[in-house]
Enzyme design. Structure first.
Site, PDB file in Angstrom:
ATOM      1  N   LYS A  90       0.816  -1.217   0.000  1.00  0.00           N
ATOM      2  CA  LYS A  90       0.000   0.000   0.000  1.00  0.00           C
ATOM      3  C   LYS A  90       0.850   1.268   0.000  1.00  0.00           C
ATOM      4  O   LYS A  90       0.469   2.271  -0.599  1.00  0.00           O
ATOM      5  CB  LYS A  90      -0.945   0.003   1.211  1.00  0.00           C
ATOM      6  CG  LYS A  90      -2.098  -0.972   1.076  1.00  0.00           C
ATOM      7  CD  LYS A  90      -3.088  -0.794   2.208  1.00  0.00           C
ATOM      8  CE  LYS A  90      -4.249  -1.759   2.025  1.00  0.00           C
ATOM      9  NZ  LYS A  90      -5.224  -1.651   3.132  1.00  0.00           N
ATOM     10  N   ASP A 134      -6.971   0.943  12.032  1.00  0.00           N
ATOM     11  CA  ASP A 134      -8.273   0.298  12.217  1.00  0.00           C
ATOM     12  C   ASP A 134      -8.268  -0.632  13.426  1.00  0.00           C
ATOM     13  O   ASP A 134      -9.086  -1.535  13.512  1.00  0.00           O
ATOM     14  CB  ASP A 134      -8.637  -0.499  10.953  1.00  0.00           C
ATOM     15  CG  ASP A 134      -7.626  -1.590  10.670  1.00  0.00           C
ATOM     16  OD1 ASP A 134      -6.606  -1.676  11.390  1.00  0.00           O
ATOM     17  OD2 ASP A 134      -7.848  -2.374   9.723  1.00  0.00           O
ATOM     18  N   CYS A 195     -14.205  -4.108  11.031  1.00  0.00           N
ATOM     19  CA  CYS A 195     -14.695  -3.576   9.766  1.00  0.00           C
ATOM     20  C   CYS A 195     -15.070  -4.699   8.803  1.00  0.00           C
ATOM     21  O   CYS A 195     -16.102  -4.668   8.143  1.00  0.00           O
ATOM     22  CB  CYS A 195     -13.567  -2.718   9.191  1.00  0.00           C
ATOM     23  SG  CYS A 195     -14.007  -1.742   7.788  1.00  0.00           S
TER      24      CYS A 195
END
Ligand SMILES: [Zn+2]
Length: 267
Positions: A90, A134, A195
Site C-alpha cells: 500500500k 483500524d 470492519c
C-alpha cells in the site's frame, strides 16, 4: 524553522493560488505547510483522503506507515489505490498516486507495522501525527507515544455508517485531553467488531479522512478553533454531526500527573 524557503517559486504560486487568495493562509502559511512534516498511520480508508488532500495542500513531507498490500476488497473505500495496484504494498501504491499528483512532495514510505520498538523513532521525526489505523492496539500505542513526545494527534474511527473524530494534545494544557482520558481502556477483544465483519459505507471513510486532513492543516497553521477537547460524531444515515465535550482526566494513565508533568501546570 531552519531550512525553510523564504518565498514560493512561480510554479508554487500557480499551484497554490486558491490557498494564497485566503488571507488566513497567504504566502507565509503556504511556506509553513511546505515546511511541515506529517505522519499518517494507515494507507487505507482514512489514509487515502488524508494523503491525497495533504499532498495536494502542499504538506512538504508526508510519512505513511502501512505493512499491508492492496486487496480488491479495499478499493470500495481506499481511493488512493487502483485496480492495477492489487497485490503491491500500500505504501508503494500510495506513493505512485501522490507522485502523479505532485512529484515535489516528499513521501516517506514505512512498510512496517507500528510496534513499541519502532513507534518512537517514527513519531519524533514529524510535526503532527494522524491516526488512520483500524485497531485499538495501534490507537493506544500511538496515543501514549504522542503524549510522551508532546506531539499533536488527529484521530478518527469508523464503523458501518458512523464515524468519530478528535484532536488530542494534552501538552497544550489542562483543557486538552488525550485519547486515553476519553477512552481509558480498549473494549474486551471479543467485543470489538471489525470492519471486515460489520461492514462500512466506503464514503464514510472519505468524510472522516477529509475532516482529519482539515484539522491537520488548522493545527499546523493555528487556524480557527481546535477540535481538541471535543469529540465530533458523524452519522451518515441521519446526515448529522454532533459534538461532545471531553475533558482531561488528571488520573489518566497516559497524560495524568503521575505519568506526565505538563509545562502549563497550574500547581
Ligand atoms: Zn490522558
Amino acid at each position: 524553522m531552519s531550512g525553510v524557503a523564504m518565498e514560493l517559486t512561480d510554479t508554487q504560486f500557480h499551484r497554490y493560488a486558491r490557498h494564497l487568495a485566503l488571507d488566513e493562509i497567504g504566502e507565509d502559511g503556504q511556506l509553513k505547510l511546505l515546511a511541515s512534516k506529517v505522519l499518517i498511520i494507515g494507507a487505507g480508508g482514512l489514509g487515502s483522503p488524508l494523503l491525497l488532500y495533504l499532498a495536494a495542500a502542499g504538506i512538504g513531507r508526508i510519512g505513511v506507515v502501512d505493512d499491508d498490500r492492496v486487496d480488491i476488497s479495499n478499493l470500495q473505500r481506499q481511493i488512493i489505490h487502483r485496480d492495477g495496484s492489487i497485490g503491491t504494498l500500500k505504501v508503494d501504491s500510495a506513493q505512485a498516486s501522490l507522485a502523479a499528483l505532485d512529484p515535489a512532495i516528499q513521501i516517506d514510505r514505512h512498510a512496517v507495522r507500528l510496534d513499541p520498538d519502532n513507534v518512537d523513532t517514527l513519531v519524533v521525526s514529524y510535526d503532527i501525527i494522524v491516526d488512520g489505523s483500524d485497531n485499538f492496539a495501534t490507537r493506544y500505542l500511538l496515543n501514549d507515544t504522542c503524549v510522551r513526545h508532546g506531539k499533536t494527534l488527529v484521530s478518527a474511527a469508523l464503523m458501518r455508517f458512523e464515524g468519530q473524530l478528535s484532536t488530542f494534545k494534552p501538552h497544550a494544557g489542562a483543557a486538552h485531553p488525550c485519547y486515553r482520558c476519553v477512552f481509558p481502556e480498549p473494549p474486551p477483544a471479543d467485543l470489538i467488531p471489525r470492519c471486515v465483519e460489520v461492514g462500512v459505507l466506503g464514503v464514510t471513510a472519505g468524510v472522516l479522512g477529509t475532516l482529519q486532513a482539515t484539522e491537520v492543516i488548522k493545527e499546523l497553521l493555528g487556524l480557527g478553533t481546535s477540535l481538541s477537547g471535543t469529540l465530533l460524531m458523524y452519522d451518515a444515515l441521519a446526515t448529522s454531526f454532533y459534538k461532545v465535550q471531553v475533558t482531561r482526566d488528571p488520573h489518566c494513565a497516559s497524560c495524568g500527573a503521575a505519568a506526565w508533568a505538563p509545562a502549563t501546570s497550574s500547581a
